[in-house]
Design an enzyme around this catalytic site. Sequence first.
Site, PDB file in Angstrom:
ATOM      1  N   HIS A 175     -11.423 -69.442  73.933  1.00 36.91           N
ATOM      2  CA  HIS A 175     -12.130 -69.319  72.660  1.00 36.91           C
ATOM      3  C   HIS A 175     -11.597 -70.311  71.620  1.00 36.91           C
ATOM      4  O   HIS A 175     -12.050 -70.334  70.487  1.00 36.91           O
ATOM      5  CB  HIS A 175     -11.968 -67.876  72.159  1.00 36.91           C
ATOM      6  CG  HIS A 175     -12.958 -67.452  71.142  1.00 36.91           C
ATOM      7  ND1 HIS A 175     -12.606 -66.855  69.955  1.00 36.91           N
ATOM      8  CD2 HIS A 175     -14.305 -67.533  71.107  1.00 36.91           C
ATOM      9  CE1 HIS A 175     -13.667 -66.583  69.242  1.00 36.91           C
ATOM     10  NE2 HIS A 175     -14.726 -66.984  69.919  1.00 36.91           N
ATOM     11  N   LYS A 177     -10.770 -73.651  69.369  1.00 35.96           N
ATOM     12  CA  LYS A 177     -11.593 -74.726  68.817  1.00 35.96           C
ATOM     13  C   LYS A 177     -10.694 -75.724  68.104  1.00 35.96           C
ATOM     14  O   LYS A 177      -9.987 -75.361  67.161  1.00 35.96           O
ATOM     15  CB  LYS A 177     -12.621 -74.201  67.813  1.00 35.96           C
ATOM     16  CG  LYS A 177     -13.700 -73.307  68.405  1.00 35.96           C
ATOM     17  CD  LYS A 177     -13.507 -71.890  68.018  1.00 35.96           C
ATOM     18  CE  LYS A 177     -14.674 -71.039  68.503  1.00 35.96           C
ATOM     19  NZ  LYS A 177     -14.418 -69.617  68.365  1.00 35.96           N
ATOM     20  N   ASP A 182      -6.704 -89.427  67.105  1.00 31.97           N
ATOM     21  CA  ASP A 182      -5.546 -90.336  67.018  1.00 31.97           C
ATOM     22  C   ASP A 182      -4.235 -89.625  66.723  1.00 31.97           C
ATOM     23  O   ASP A 182      -3.305 -90.239  66.188  1.00 31.97           O
ATOM     24  CB  ASP A 182      -5.799 -91.420  65.954  1.00 31.97           C
ATOM     25  CG  ASP A 182      -6.775 -92.489  66.416  1.00 31.97           C
ATOM     26  OD1 ASP A 182      -7.103 -92.501  67.618  1.00 31.97           O
ATOM     27  OD2 ASP A 182      -7.212 -93.297  65.584  1.00 31.97           O
ATOM     28  N   HIS A 410     -19.142 -65.360  60.613  1.00 31.24           N
ATOM     29  CA  HIS A 410     -18.473 -65.825  61.823  1.00 31.24           C
ATOM     30  C   HIS A 410     -17.038 -66.272  61.547  1.00 31.24           C
ATOM     31  O   HIS A 410     -16.280 -66.562  62.473  1.00 31.24           O
ATOM     32  CB  HIS A 410     -19.255 -66.970  62.471  1.00 31.24           C
ATOM     33  CG  HIS A 410     -18.882 -67.238  63.894  1.00 31.24           C
ATOM     34  ND1 HIS A 410     -18.057 -68.274  64.272  1.00 31.24           N
ATOM     35  CD2 HIS A 410     -19.196 -66.593  65.044  1.00 31.24           C
ATOM     36  CE1 HIS A 410     -17.895 -68.261  65.586  1.00 31.24           C
ATOM     37  NE2 HIS A 410     -18.577 -67.253  66.081  1.00 31.24           N
ATOM     38  N   LYS A 412     -13.065 -66.243  60.753  1.00 30.48           N
ATOM     39  CA  LYS A 412     -11.965 -65.376  61.158  1.00 30.48           C
ATOM     40  C   LYS A 412     -10.751 -65.786  60.323  1.00 30.48           C
ATOM     41  O   LYS A 412     -10.125 -66.820  60.569  1.00 30.48           O
ATOM     42  CB  LYS A 412     -11.633 -65.532  62.643  1.00 30.48           C
ATOM     43  CG  LYS A 412     -12.843 -65.387  63.589  1.00 30.48           C
ATOM     44  CD  LYS A 412     -13.213 -66.723  64.132  1.00 30.48           C
ATOM     45  CE  LYS A 412     -14.245 -66.706  65.240  1.00 30.48           C
ATOM     46  NZ  LYS A 412     -15.375 -65.868  65.111  1.00 30.48           N
ATOM     47  N   ASP A 417      -0.529 -60.569  51.261  1.00 30.67           N
ATOM     48  CA  ASP A 417       0.203 -60.549  49.991  1.00 30.67           C
ATOM     49  C   ASP A 417      -0.163 -61.718  49.080  1.00 30.67           C
ATOM     50  O   ASP A 417       0.669 -62.193  48.306  1.00 30.67           O
ATOM     51  CB  ASP A 417       1.713 -60.530  50.244  1.00 30.67           C
ATOM     52  CG  ASP A 417       2.157 -59.263  50.943  1.00 30.67           C
ATOM     53  OD1 ASP A 417       1.459 -58.247  50.816  1.00 30.67           O
ATOM     54  OD2 ASP A 417       3.198 -59.288  51.627  1.00 30.67           O
TER      55      ASP A 417
END
Length: 514
Positions: A175, A177, A182, A410, A412, A417
């Site tokens: 999952h 991404k 470079d 979508h 996450k 704090d």
Amino acid sequence: MRMRKVLLAALVALCAMGGLAWTLGRLPPRDSPAVPTAAFEPRETRLGKVIAPMADANPNPGLSGLYLLDDAREAFAARALLAQAADRTLDVRYYIWHNDISGTLLFDALRAAADRGVHVRLLLDDNNTSGLDPMLAALDAHPNIEVRLFNPFAIRSPRWVGYLVDFFRLNRRMHNKSFTADDQATIVGGRNVGDEYFGATTGVLFADLDVLAIGSVVGEVSRDFERYWTSGSAYPVDKLLPAGDGTAIAAAARDALKQPAARAYVNAIDASAFVREWNGRSLVPAWAPVRMVSDDPAKGLGVAPPDALLLARLRQVIGEPAKQFDLVSPYFVPTADGVDELVAMARRGVKIRVLTNALEATDVAVVHAGYAKRREALLRNGIELYELRRLSAAEPAGATRFGSSGASLHAKTFAVDRARIFVGSFNFDPRSARLNTEMGFVIDSPALAQLVEARVTARVPKEAYEVRLAQFGGLRWIEHGSGKPVEHDAEPGASAAKRARVWALSLLPVEWLL
């Protein structure tokens, strides 16, 4: 007797079919790991020259420069610009890559970089590549492009046969991404590659969040990519697919740009403030300590030790909340153990707020079922729940920004704090914790933590239902909007049949798969 013979023949046939499926479903031998690219002087590259003015402003070599990509079109532009600026390497990995406008254009950006001599490595999870085999083979046909698939399906069609003979492996997905150029700049976050993630469609859009990073954390991402690229789950596509047509990528991009919608999209990207600032070398990143956390890729084969998993590392790096915990997760399935942890946290005096998708906005109803049965327990213990509603096309909303798109959440992320934040691919559900591999950044920055909190806080009253306990049992959904609050005594925007399906799904013992 005749019936017995028929049954015996059927049993033999089934065994033969199973044996054939098992044989066909076995993966070929893997190649030896690729030789790492030689070192180079970063400031000699085109990308290095773009980054140099930003890097010169770094107050501490141990810090990383960060730019939040909460605008969908900026997120596309950032990836395209990195591909255009790369001189040496592009290391790219995704869970989903659609063969639509944005996906085709990014495929072509990788092809164009390879034409300039850039060494391109593309690692895709194979669960969502159905229909992409010709494009992947075409990319891999380029002498400067290597394509690998994570936990691939040896039987390309029909893929469901693979689950019959290799469910344990194929149920574990990558999952992660990341998009790294470079070894100098990287993009990490929640977005996959597709029009719904990049604001290139008038249909369903996803509200998401990525981070463009430069500085010391980029090396961590590059080393992590190398771990996945050489892992036991990554297979070269030339071992799985027939040779491809090397001209197909450019041809597909030309065909895509013949569409008025695609031309309008590209023109909007070119005219964006982000592109102007990038080209003018005037982007101003925030500098902060950043740690990359990720699962050991051996999780893809079910052999990673518990202390090598992202969840364990998150606990070590970010610590326990003392005052406040703000969580944004599209697929929030806390489980009974998770509820216990959140309740214990709340009883220590930590203020907890959760923003997830309403039933009307979610794209995975079975996951909502895993969340819905835990709501009352959370609310009874003082945990605040908000559910992003699905806005109609007529409602005024920024169509591309995190928390304000007219469709489904979508992103996450969570803030601790008001001082530290996590941005990445990890959903708070059993699948992210135990089955899929995940990654993200832990950012030690009060300024960024408070910025994310402020953006969520500003949007929640307008675009989310507040979920409350009803006076005599059950739940109420409060829709604040801009006028008088409206109360709903059932999940708003969802039919009775859909609510019944979700209730029935909540009774099934499948929470570990969600």
